[in-house]
Design a protein around this motif. Structure first.
Motif, PDB file in Angstrom:
ATOM      1  N   HIS A 114       0.712  -1.226  -0.098  1.00 23.75           N
ATOM      2  CA  HIS A 114       0.097   0.152  -0.122  1.00 23.75           C
ATOM      3  C   HIS A 114       0.831   1.390  -0.096  1.00 23.75           C
ATOM      4  CE1 HIS A 114       0.867  -0.427   4.351  1.00 23.75           C
ATOM      5  NE2 HIS A 114       0.613   0.983   4.451  1.00 23.75           N
ATOM      6  N   ARG A 115       0.388   2.329  -0.682  1.00 17.44           N
ATOM      7  CA  ARG A 115       1.167   3.610  -0.806  1.00 17.44           C
ATOM      8  C   ARG A 115       1.364   4.241   0.560  1.00 17.44           C
ATOM      9  NH1 ARG A 115       0.759   7.609  -6.163  1.00 17.44           N
ATOM     10  NH2 ARG A 115       2.519   8.877  -5.380  1.00 17.44           N
ATOM     11  N   LEU A 116       2.454   4.953   0.554  1.00 21.10           N
ATOM     12  CA  LEU A 116       2.874   5.545   1.798  1.00 21.10           C
ATOM     13  C   LEU A 116       2.870   7.211   1.422  1.00 21.10           C
ATOM     14  CD1 LEU A 116       5.604   3.758   3.586  1.00 21.10           C
ATOM     15  CD2 LEU A 116       3.254   3.577   4.205  1.00 21.10           C
ATOM     16  N   VAL A 117       2.221   8.074   2.339  1.00 26.60           N
ATOM     17  CA  VAL A 117       2.205   9.429   2.003  1.00 26.60           C
ATOM     18  C   VAL A 117       3.041  10.218   3.198  1.00 26.60           C
ATOM     19  CG1 VAL A 117       0.363   9.278   0.296  1.00 26.60           C
ATOM     20  CG2 VAL A 117       0.104   9.972   2.634  1.00 26.60           C
ATOM     21  N   GLY A 118       3.416  11.384   2.894  1.00 26.26           N
ATOM     22  CA  GLY A 118       3.906  12.334   3.896  1.00 26.26           C
ATOM     23  C   GLY A 118       5.029  11.738   4.796  1.00 26.26           C
ATOM     24  N   THR A 119       4.897  11.887   6.116  1.00 22.65           N
ATOM     25  CA  THR A 119       5.887  11.528   7.242  1.00 22.65           C
ATOM     26  C   THR A 119       6.215  10.048   6.850  1.00 22.65           C
ATOM     27  OG1 THR A 119       5.229  13.083   8.653  1.00 22.65           O
ATOM     28  CG2 THR A 119       6.644  11.351   9.530  1.00 22.65           C
ATOM     29  N   ALA A 120       5.335   9.170   6.676  1.00 24.79           N
ATOM     30  CA  ALA A 120       5.392   7.682   6.560  1.00 24.79           C
ATOM     31  C   ALA A 120       6.303   7.265   5.397  1.00 24.79           C
ATOM     32  CB  ALA A 120       3.994   6.972   6.287  1.00 24.79           C
ATOM     33  N   ALA A 121       6.276   8.048   4.437  1.00 20.12           N
ATOM     34  CA  ALA A 121       6.898   7.572   3.077  1.00 20.12           C
ATOM     35  C   ALA A 121       8.174   8.364   3.174  1.00 20.12           C
ATOM     36  CB  ALA A 121       6.231   8.551   1.952  1.00 20.12           C
ATOM     37  N   ASN A 122       8.554   9.481   3.910  1.00 24.01           N
ATOM     38  CA  ASN A 122       9.896   9.981   4.545  1.00 24.01           C
ATOM     39  C   ASN A 122      10.583   8.805   5.202  1.00 24.01           C
ATOM     40  OD1 ASN A 122       9.426  12.232   2.799  1.00 24.01           O
ATOM     41  ND2 ASN A 122       8.699  13.380   4.565  1.00 24.01           N
ATOM     42  N   GLU A 123       9.684   8.246   6.140  1.00 22.68           N
ATOM     43  CA  GLU A 123      10.475   7.179   7.034  1.00 22.68           C
ATOM     44  C   GLU A 123      10.837   6.098   6.339  1.00 22.68           C
ATOM     45  OE1 GLU A 123       7.365   6.678  10.196  1.00 22.68           O
ATOM     46  OE2 GLU A 123       8.039   8.555  11.225  1.00 22.68           O
ATOM     47  N   ALA A 124      10.056   5.601   5.360  1.00 26.09           N
ATOM     48  CA  ALA A 124      10.274   4.501   4.748  1.00 26.09           C
ATOM     49  C   ALA A 124      11.695   4.829   3.708  1.00 26.09           C
ATOM     50  CB  ALA A 124       9.196   4.222   3.507  1.00 26.09           C
ATOM     51  N   MET A 125      11.751   5.696   2.997  1.00 23.97           N
ATOM     52  CA  MET A 125      12.966   6.206   2.569  1.00 23.97           C
ATOM     53  C   MET A 125      14.123   6.302   3.403  1.00 23.97           C
ATOM     54  SD  MET A 125      11.894   9.010  -0.291  1.00 23.97           S
ATOM     55  CE  MET A 125      10.870  10.029   0.699  1.00 23.97           C
ATOM     56  N   ALA A 126      13.936   6.790   4.644  1.00 29.05           N
ATOM     57  CA  ALA A 126      14.971   6.983   5.498  1.00 29.05           C
ATOM     58  C   ALA A 126      15.546   5.562   6.072  1.00 29.05           C
ATOM     59  CB  ALA A 126      14.613   7.795   6.930  1.00 29.05           C
ATOM     60  N   ARG A 127      14.412   4.563   6.558  1.00 22.82           N
ATOM     61  CA  ARG A 127      14.781   3.265   6.796  1.00 22.82           C
ATOM     62  C   ARG A 127      15.646   2.658   5.751  1.00 22.82           C
ATOM     63  NH1 ARG A 127       9.514   3.083   8.573  1.00 22.82           N
ATOM     64  NH2 ARG A 127       8.895   1.979   6.734  1.00 22.82           N
ATOM     65  N   LEU A 128      15.207   2.763   4.578  1.00 31.13           N
ATOM     66  CA  LEU A 128      15.954   1.858   3.219  1.00 31.13           C
ATOM     67  C   LEU A 128      17.482   2.501   3.095  1.00 31.13           C
ATOM     68  CD1 LEU A 128      15.768   0.041   1.179  1.00 31.13           C
ATOM     69  CD2 LEU A 128      14.743   1.639  -0.369  1.00 31.13           C
ATOM     70  N   SER A 129      17.265   3.782   3.030  1.00 31.16           N
ATOM     71  CA  SER A 129      18.788   4.647   3.117  1.00 31.16           C
ATOM     72  C   SER A 129      19.617   4.246   4.255  1.00 31.16           C
ATOM     73  CB  SER A 129      18.714   6.116   3.139  1.00 31.16           C
ATOM     74  OG  SER A 129      17.852   6.502   2.024  1.00 31.16           O
ATOM     75  N   LEU A 130      19.317   4.272   5.460  1.00 30.12           N
ATOM     76  CA  LEU A 130      19.952   3.781   6.777  1.00 30.12           C
ATOM     77  C   LEU A 130      20.332   2.231   6.488  1.00 30.12           C
ATOM     78  CD1 LEU A 130      21.234   4.497   9.402  1.00 30.12           C
ATOM     79  CD2 LEU A 130      19.232   4.027  10.452  1.00 30.12           C
ATOM     80  N   HIS A 131      19.334   1.492   6.307  1.00 33.12           N
ATOM     81  CA  HIS A 131      19.773   0.064   6.208  1.00 33.12           C
ATOM     82  C   HIS A 131      20.926  -0.410   4.950  1.00 33.12           C
ATOM     83  CE1 HIS A 131      15.874  -1.090   8.290  1.00 33.12           C
ATOM     84  NE2 HIS A 131      16.828  -0.681   9.024  1.00 33.12           N
ATOM     85  N   ILE A 132      20.764   0.323   4.060  1.00 33.30           N
ATOM     86  CA  ILE A 132      21.752   0.362   2.806  1.00 33.30           C
ATOM     87  C   ILE A 132      23.146   0.585   3.432  1.00 33.30           C
ATOM     88  CG2 ILE A 132      22.545   1.075   0.638  1.00 33.30           C
ATOM     89  CD1 ILE A 132      19.587   1.022  -0.189  1.00 33.30           C
ATOM     90  N   TYR A 133      23.120   1.645   4.125  1.00 32.87           N
ATOM     91  CA  TYR A 133      24.581   2.379   4.606  1.00 32.87           C
ATOM     92  C   TYR A 133      25.010   1.193   5.573  1.00 32.87           C
ATOM     93  CZ  TYR A 133      27.730   5.070   6.952  1.00 32.87           C
ATOM     94  OH  TYR A 133      29.234   5.243   7.785  1.00 32.87           O
ATOM     95  N   LYS A 134      24.029   0.619   6.550  1.00 31.30           N
ATOM     96  CA  LYS A 134      24.630  -0.007   7.386  1.00 31.30           C
ATOM     97  C   LYS A 134      25.056  -1.562   6.788  1.00 31.30           C
ATOM     98  CE  LYS A 134      21.836   1.182  11.636  1.00 31.30           C
ATOM     99  NZ  LYS A 134      20.957   0.872  12.457  1.00 31.30           N
ATOM    100  N   SER A 135      24.259  -2.027   5.834  1.00 33.70           N
ATOM    101  CA  SER A 135      24.788  -3.134   4.948  1.00 33.70           C
ATOM    102  C   SER A 135      26.198  -2.940   4.421  1.00 33.70           C
ATOM    103  CB  SER A 135      23.708  -3.486   4.065  1.00 33.70           C
ATOM    104  OG  SER A 135      23.984  -4.695   3.159  1.00 33.70           O
ATOM    105  N   TYR A 136      26.299  -1.502   3.709  1.00 35.04           N
ATOM    106  CA  TYR A 136      27.492  -1.497   3.333  1.00 35.04           C
ATOM    107  C   TYR A 136      28.791  -1.493   4.098  1.00 35.04           C
ATOM    108  CZ  TYR A 136      31.279   1.606   1.780  1.00 35.04           C
ATOM    109  OH  TYR A 136      32.451   2.472   1.381  1.00 35.04           O
TER     110      TYR A 136
END
Length: 240
Positions: A114-136
């Motif tokens: 289901h699609r995210l908007v607003g803060t929820a969408a920003n949090e999803a992008m932040a989670r993905l970015s942070l987890h990619i960095y940790k994995s790196y």
């Protein structure tokens, strides 16, 4: 395998959409042992999310038709996401579906988003970015440790090769010394044999050239060849 041991999985799905869209990235991760979260975003204007509990994952297992244990299902899910074909299919403007298939003809893993908007969408992008960095960082650390281990192994190998080289040199020198001694011994024996043979040949030749004189036996001279005694034989004669 359990969700407690589930490592985050990342990838870029093939997007199936009727309109041009930006590239998307996805991640599967387990924020805790009781649920699996799926984040999908283009880091621009569209983000999706799905959260599945243990019970929902078990239902997905039945729908997928993957036999075996719960651990087998999770391993199949991981393999399909990491090495299979993953697609993002849009179903209108507010929903989409992420489909993963290990290989053609194999069961498909399908997750409704289901699609995210607003803060929820920003949090999803932040989670993905942070987890990619940790994995790196984690992968980089493993790479550095592997390179360091390889460097140490290379040093040990070089040291062993140098040690073997020195041992080989010592062995060659020892073999060379033994060959020289053996050759000298052989030469001495050959020389002694030749001298003995020459001496024997010389003695044999001298024996042939100078035979030892033999004493003639005492021979009886026949009576007719004996020397006559010279002188007058005195003989009494009778008077006539």
């Amino acid at each position: 395998m359990e969700l407690a041991n589930f490592e985050a999985l990342f990838g870029e799905p093939k997007v199936e959409s009727s309109t041009p869209v930006h590239p998307f990235l996805f991640q599967f991760h387990a924020p805790d042992p009781s649920q699996l979260r799926v984040d999908v975003t283009d880091f621009f204007s569209t983000s999706f999310e799905a959260i599945r509990s243990i019970q929902q994952l078990d239902d997905m297992r039945d729908e997928t038709g993957v036999g075996g244990s719960w651990s087998d299902f999770l391993e199949y899910l991981v393999t399909s996401i990491k090495f299979g074909d993953v697609k993002l299919v849009f179903e209108g403007s507010e929903s989409a579906r992420l489909i993963a298939q290990k290989s053609k003809g194999m069961p498909r893993i399908s997750v409704s988003l289901h699609r995210l908007v607003g803060t929820a969408a920003n949090e999803a992008m932040a989670r993905l970015s942070l987890h990619i960095y940790k994995s790196y960082k984690s992968n980089h650390k493993l790479l550095v440790e592997e390179q360091e281990g390889r460097h140490q192994l290379t040093k040990m190998l070089s040291a062993e090769q140098e040690k073997n080289k020195q041992l080989q040199q010592q062995l060659d020198e020892l073999l060379y010394s033994n060959r020289r001694k053996s050759q000298k011994t052989h030469d001495k024996l050959t020389s002694a044999t030749s001298s003995a043979a020459a001496l024997y040949d010389s003695s044999d030749k001298q024996s042939d050239q100078n035979p030892s004189p033999m004493k003639a036996p005492n021979r009886v001279v026949p009576a007719h060849r004996r020397s006559k005694v010279r002188g007058v034989l005195l003989q009494d004669t009778e008077d006539d």
